[in-house]
Write an enzyme that holds these catalytic residues in place. Sequence first.
Site, PDB file in Angstrom:
ATOM      1  N   GLU A  66       0.609  -1.074   0.101  1.00 12.98           N
ATOM      2  CA  GLU A  66      -0.037   0.018   0.170  1.00 12.98           C
ATOM      3  C   GLU A  66       1.099   1.439   0.128  1.00 12.98           C
ATOM      4  O   GLU A  66       0.451   2.909  -0.551  1.00 12.98           O
ATOM      5  CB  GLU A  66      -0.807   0.168   1.497  1.00 12.98           C
ATOM      6  N   HIS A 104       1.687   2.254  -3.413  1.00 12.71           N
ATOM      7  CA  HIS A 104       0.914   2.945  -3.802  1.00 12.71           C
ATOM      8  C   HIS A 104       1.111   4.221  -3.756  1.00 12.71           C
ATOM      9  O   HIS A 104       0.769   4.763  -4.547  1.00 12.71           O
ATOM     10  CB  HIS A 104      -0.675   2.323  -3.428  1.00 12.71           C
TER      11      HIS A 104
END
Length: 507
Positions: A473, A476
């Site tokens: 994450e 990202h």
Amino acid sequence: MTTSPIERAADSFAAELARHRTGRGLTKKQLATLMGFDPSYVSHVEGRRHRPTEDFARRAEAVLEASGAIWQRFREYDELRHARSALPHREPPAPGQWMPPGTGLIVEREQASLRYADEAYHCVIRRELYNAGTEPVTRYLVRVAVDRYPNDPGRSNRHHREHPLTFAELQLRAYREDGGEREPMHWRAKHDRDAFKEIWLLFENADERFPLYPGDRATIEYAYQVGREKWGPWFQRAVRVPTRRLEVWLDLPVEADPQVWGVETSLSAEEGPLRTPLVRRVEGDRAVFEWATDDPPLNARYRMQWRFRGRRVDADPARRPAVARPSDRMRALGVVQRGADLLRQPARQFDLPRDERTAREVVDRLAATLDRLDELHPFSKGVGIAAPQLGLGWSAAVVRPPDRTVEPVVLLNPRVVDAAGDTDEQYEGCLSFFDHRGLVPRPLRIDVEHAQWDGSRVITAFEYAMARLVAHEIDHLEGRLYTERMAPGVPLVPVEEYRETGNPWRY
């Protein structure tokens, strides 16, 4: 100065390599990255300062898709280097003959047919083989995979655990043809899993052995059947051996009014429609769909899919066509898909506590989306989602651990400040391209500095599965996809072939 034949052969290899590299518009550094080599090595080979190796030649041929030209130049150089000639009974390739890279075994033609009749799918694969190597071939590996619900991997895995595919029901038959003679082939199981079998076809039977010697050709044929209760509306061919021509037939009942389409993927291209259309013809009460391609690249996959628009041939309601791909279902939830600019941009940092209200609204949307995802997929490995995946350019992510009794982790303005030297490789999925899985190396422990609602910062250590989820994450939020972490040349695996859905990562 007079050059030796081996020097001239090395020069020819270097020139062929440079010609195909520049023709593809690649720099030496770009080619080296695609091949998994140091950039200086490519430069030295082209500059004649290093002689090519077999591994280098194979990778260059595969990456540049040179139709065998690079591999042929290496063969010429290699034979001179070892001062060996071809085996006495082996015919050298004629000028212009197709000579691909690989292990030496070539599929000159594959004909794959699938027929639905009598409540079962009947598959026949026929391959014309040529041994272009230097060793006799005594066995050939084939794979049989089924997927009852291809658009719902979790359900499909559960179904096959309860109703595993068996060798007995396959009724596998295999033959070798040579000069009009048809000999049965014995076979031996290599892998036996609920929805996947790997089988060695042996070039032998109870009466004799018949290896495929260098320079010889033979045709093998194998057939099997699978009941409709274990098959899904798809038929895939994967190019694992250098192949000259691939032909596919689907034979379906006319009364079902079948609609058929196909997609293809390769190491250098994402999934897209077949480059040439399927051809349909009607033969009595059968609808036959044909498709073919020449010189398919290694590791390419061609997948035919269908749905029946007329009278149902399957009374099970669960067999109603479900053509939506996993990525389509994620898109329907509002998850931004691969290719969107926002996924490549670093996320904006919150100014906390001034932006606390905005941060809480973003986190609430992320958490709500995770709850809705539970209806679509069993996230036994845990799951996370970052704000850019919902079209929100803020530095926020929510990660739910594999243990559902543990509260999700909220990450605001996170950054990795330390990582363990020990790493491992595991397959990861991404909500923004959920049709595939990729083998990604990650540290086994990371220390992450992140913000609290009041703007204070803390450092949290994450290990094993949570370290992998959190690192994914944070990537990202930095505008990076996990494909950038994968080793060069390692392909993505279509979700239909990934067999660990529903299982946690192993440590």
